[in-house]
Every structure is written in structure tokens, then in C-alpha cells.
Design a protein around this motif. Structure first.
Motif, short mmCIF file in Angstrom:
data_model
loop_
_atom_site.label_atom_id
_atom_site.label_comp_id
_atom_site.label_asym_id
_atom_site.label_seq_id
_atom_site.Cartn_x
_atom_site.Cartn_y
_atom_site.Cartn_z
N ASP A 75 0.83 -1.20 0.00
CA ASP A 75 0.00 0.00 0.00
C ASP A 75 0.87 1.25 0.00
OD1 ASP A 75 -2.28 -1.55 0.00
OD2 ASP A 75 -2.62 -1.37 2.17
N SER A 76 1.92 1.23 0.80
CA SER A 76 2.84 2.37 0.85
C SER A 76 3.50 2.59 -0.50
CB SER A 76 3.89 2.13 1.93
OG SER A 76 4.82 3.17 1.95
N ASP A 79 1.01 4.07 -2.86
CA ASP A 79 0.84 5.49 -2.58
C ASP A 79 2.01 6.29 -3.16
OD1 ASP A 79 -1.52 4.98 -1.28
OD2 ASP A 79 -0.65 5.08 0.75
N GLN A 82 1.62 6.46 -6.85
CA GLN A 82 0.58 7.41 -7.22
C GLN A 82 1.10 8.85 -7.10
OE1 GLN A 82 -2.98 7.10 -4.89
NE2 GLN A 82 -4.18 8.35 -6.28
N SER A 83 1.86 9.11 -6.03
CA SER A 83 2.43 10.45 -5.86
C SER A 83 3.38 10.77 -7.01
CB SER A 83 3.20 10.53 -4.54
OG SER A 83 2.33 10.38 -3.46
#
Length: 149
Positions: A75-76, A79, A82-83
Motif C-alpha cells: 500500500d505504501s 501510494d 501514485q504520488s
């Protein structure tokens, strides 16, 4: 002498009976120990099965914990990705804006250079026209002044 033999026989029969009783007691004790050994072996097998079942549970729990940690890391990482994707999109948008601005400025520079070169070629004609225009505007101003008076 007969009495001695009778007495020896009775003693020997007593010894035989004592020995037989001892052997019988030993067999009974051995049988009890064999039964106890069988019970202990059965108990050991049962405890080994329980330990195996506990090891399986432990492995499942460890796998679940590891899976949870990996999912957290995943998940990290998602993220972070995505960033980065958003940052890249921003960079692409800025690049497009800069390219459009560059294209606009290049066209404007080109147009201005054309006008400048056109003005340089027409420079003498424009100054003559400007002088003519200035004279005609002075004449119209003097006519306007005389009409007003």
C-alpha cells in the motif's frame, strides 16, 4: 535320615513356591510397565500431533502477519507510485505549457522580426509619409482655427 530328606523336600518346595511367586510378581510388574509404556507412547504420539498442529497454526499466524506487513508495504509503495504519477503528470502539464509558451514566443518573435525588417525596408517611405501627414495635419489645424474665429 528320612526326616532330613522330608525336611529338605519341604524346604525345597517352599523355595520353589517362593521363586514361582517372585517370577509371577515380576511378570505382573513387567506387564504393568508394558501397559504404562504403551500408554506413554500413545500419549507421546498424541502430544506430537498436538505440537504439529500448533506448529501449523504458528506458521499460519506468521504467514498472516507477514502478509499484513507486505500488504502494508505494498500500500505504501502504491501510494508512492501514485504520488510520482501525479508529479509526472504535473511535470508533463508544465512541459506542455512551456512548449506552448515557447511556440507562442517564437511566432511572436518571428512576426516582430518580419515587421522590423518590413519597417527597415519601408523606413524612408514611412518617414516621407509621416512628414506629409504632419504637414496636412498642421494645415487642417490652421483651417479649423480660422473657422472657429
Amino acid at each position: 535320615m528320612l526326616e532330613d530328606i522330608k525336611s529338605a523336600i519341604i524346604t525345597k518346595v517352599g523355595d520353589i513356591n517362593t521363586e514361582k511367586k517372585w517370577v509371577h510378581d515380576v511378570f505382573r510388574t513387567i506387564k504393568l510397565y508394558e501397559e504404562k509404556v504403551k500408554g506413554v507412547v500413545t500419549n507421546l504420539r498424541m502430544m506430537q500431533k498436538e505440537v504439529k498442529a500448533l506448529l501449523v497454526k504458528k506458521k499460519k499466524i506468521e504467514a498472516a502477519i507477514l502478509k499484513e506487513k507486505l500488504n502494508s508495504k505494498l500500500d505504501s509503495a502504491k501510494d508512492d507510485l501514485q504520488s510520482l504519477d501525479q508529479a509526472i503528470s504535473g511535470v508533463h502539464a508544465k512541459k506542455k505549457t512551456f512548449q506552448e509558451t515557447k511556440s507562442y514566443l517564437e511566432k511572436r518573435i518571428s512576426n516582430l522580426e518580419k515587421k522590423i525588417s518590413g519597417l527597415a525596408a519601408k523606413g524612408s517611405k514611412i518617414s516621407d509619409d509621416a512628414e506629409d501627414e504632419a504637414e496636412s495635419s498642421e494645415e487642417s489645424n490652421s483651417t479649423d482655427d480660422s473657422t472657429k474665429a
